[in-house]
Design a protein around this motif. Structure first.
Motif, mmCIF file in Angstrom:
data_model
loop_
_atom_site.group_PDB
_atom_site.id
_atom_site.type_symbol
_atom_site.label_atom_id
_atom_site.label_comp_id
_atom_site.label_asym_id
_atom_site.label_seq_id
_atom_site.Cartn_x
_atom_site.Cartn_y
_atom_site.Cartn_z
ATOM 1 N N LEU A 101 0.727 -1.025 -0.299
ATOM 2 C CA LEU A 101 0.239 -0.005 0.049
ATOM 3 C C LEU A 101 1.256 1.570 -0.086
ATOM 4 O O LEU A 101 0.796 2.292 -0.644
ATOM 5 C CB LEU A 101 -1.189 0.057 1.288
ATOM 6 N N LYS A 102 1.564 1.268 0.788
ATOM 7 C CA LYS A 102 2.751 2.075 0.575
ATOM 8 C C LYS A 102 3.077 2.583 -0.609
ATOM 9 O O LYS A 102 3.310 4.088 -0.698
ATOM 10 C CB LYS A 102 4.019 1.762 1.828
ATOM 11 N N LYS A 103 3.841 1.787 -1.414
ATOM 12 C CA LYS A 103 4.589 1.642 -2.645
ATOM 13 C C LYS A 103 3.114 2.237 -3.767
ATOM 14 O O LYS A 103 3.524 3.515 -4.768
ATOM 15 C CB LYS A 103 4.609 0.381 -3.254
ATOM 16 N N LYS A 104 1.674 2.003 -3.644
ATOM 17 C CA LYS A 104 1.261 2.624 -4.027
ATOM 18 C C LYS A 104 0.219 3.745 -3.656
ATOM 19 O O LYS A 104 -0.365 4.855 -4.270
ATOM 20 C CB LYS A 104 -0.409 1.662 -4.465
ATOM 21 N N PHE A 105 0.292 5.311 -3.257
ATOM 22 C CA PHE A 105 0.467 6.110 -1.999
ATOM 23 C C PHE A 105 0.875 6.996 -3.650
ATOM 24 O O PHE A 105 2.605 7.143 -2.505
ATOM 25 C CB PHE A 105 1.141 5.917 -0.734
ATOM 26 N N HIS A 106 0.720 7.880 -3.964
ATOM 27 C CA HIS A 106 0.961 8.764 -4.767
ATOM 28 C C HIS A 106 0.529 10.122 -4.690
ATOM 29 O O HIS A 106 -0.113 10.555 -5.532
ATOM 30 C CB HIS A 106 1.273 8.213 -6.246
ATOM 31 N N PRO A 107 0.641 11.381 -3.660
ATOM 32 C CA PRO A 107 -0.314 11.557 -3.357
ATOM 33 C C PRO A 107 -0.599 13.074 -4.358
ATOM 34 O O PRO A 107 -1.270 13.074 -4.825
ATOM 35 C CB PRO A 107 0.512 12.827 -2.311
#
Length: 165
Positions: A110-116
C-alpha cells in the motif's frame, strides 16, 4: 461523505433486494446504533480504492476486479437514496474473491501505491493527500479495518453492501 459497509446474510440480502426500504430502516433506525455488521471507513473510501486499483471514481472502468468491486459494484435499487445515492452490493462469491485478494496485499504494498500528487490530480475524495504521511497512515488504518471486515464476511458467507452517507 462517509463510506459505510454492511455485512448481511443471504436471507437479509434477498430481503433488501426485494424491498430496499428495509435496508434504510435498518441503517437509519434509532435502535441500530450498535449494529456489529455495520462499519464505516470515514472519508477514506476513495483513497483506499485508489491504493487497491490505481483508479478513481472518474476512471472507475479502468479498475480491475475483484478489488474494484469495493466501489464499482451493482446498485441494490437505483431509486434508493442512502444519503448520496443507492447502496451497492457484493455477492457472497464476490466477497470471497475480494477478501482473498486483500489478504495478498501488505502494508508495504500500500505504501508503494500511495502517490499524493496523482491522487490530488485525480481529485480522489477528500482531496487532502498532499498534507503529509499522516494521510497514508489514515488510509492504511482504515484499509486494515476494511480487510478484516471482508475476511469476516467471507468466513460467515455474507454479502456486503456499500453506501455513502
Amino acid at each position: 461523505m462517509v463510506g459505510n459497509y454492511l455485512r448481511v446474510s443471504k436471507e437479509e440480502f434477498e430481503e433488501y433486494m426485494q424491498e430496499s426500504s428495509k435496508l434504510e430502516d435498518r441503517v437509519y433506525s434509532e435502535d441500530n446504533l450498535e449494529d456489529k455488521n455495520l462499519m464505516d471507513v470515514d472519508k477514506a473510501w476513495e483513497g483506499i480504492f485508489f491504493l487497491l486499483t490505481g483508479a478513481s471514481l472518474s476512471n472507475i472502468e479502468d479498475a480491475k476486479e475483484p478489488l474494484s468491486l469495493i466501489l464499482n459494484a451493482t446498485e441494490l435499487d437505483p431509486e434508493q437514496d442512502m444519503g448520496y445515492g443507492p447502496a451497492l452490493y457484493n455477492t457472497v462469491e464476490q466477497v470471497k474473491a475480494i477478501s482473498a485478494e486483500m489478504n495478498k496485499i501488505s502494508e508495504e504494498d500500500l505504501k508503494k501505491k500511495f502517490h499524493p500528487e496523482k491522487m490530488m490530480e485525480l481529485q480522489i475524495y477528500p482531496n487532502m493527500w498532499d498534507r503529509g504521511e499522516e494521510e497514508l497512515e489514515y488510509l492504511i488504518d482504515y484499509y486494515s479495518i476494511l480487510k478484516e471486515f471482508y475476511n469476516t464476511a467471507a468466513k460467515e458467507q455474507q454479502a456486503v453492501l456499500f453506501f455513502i452517507s
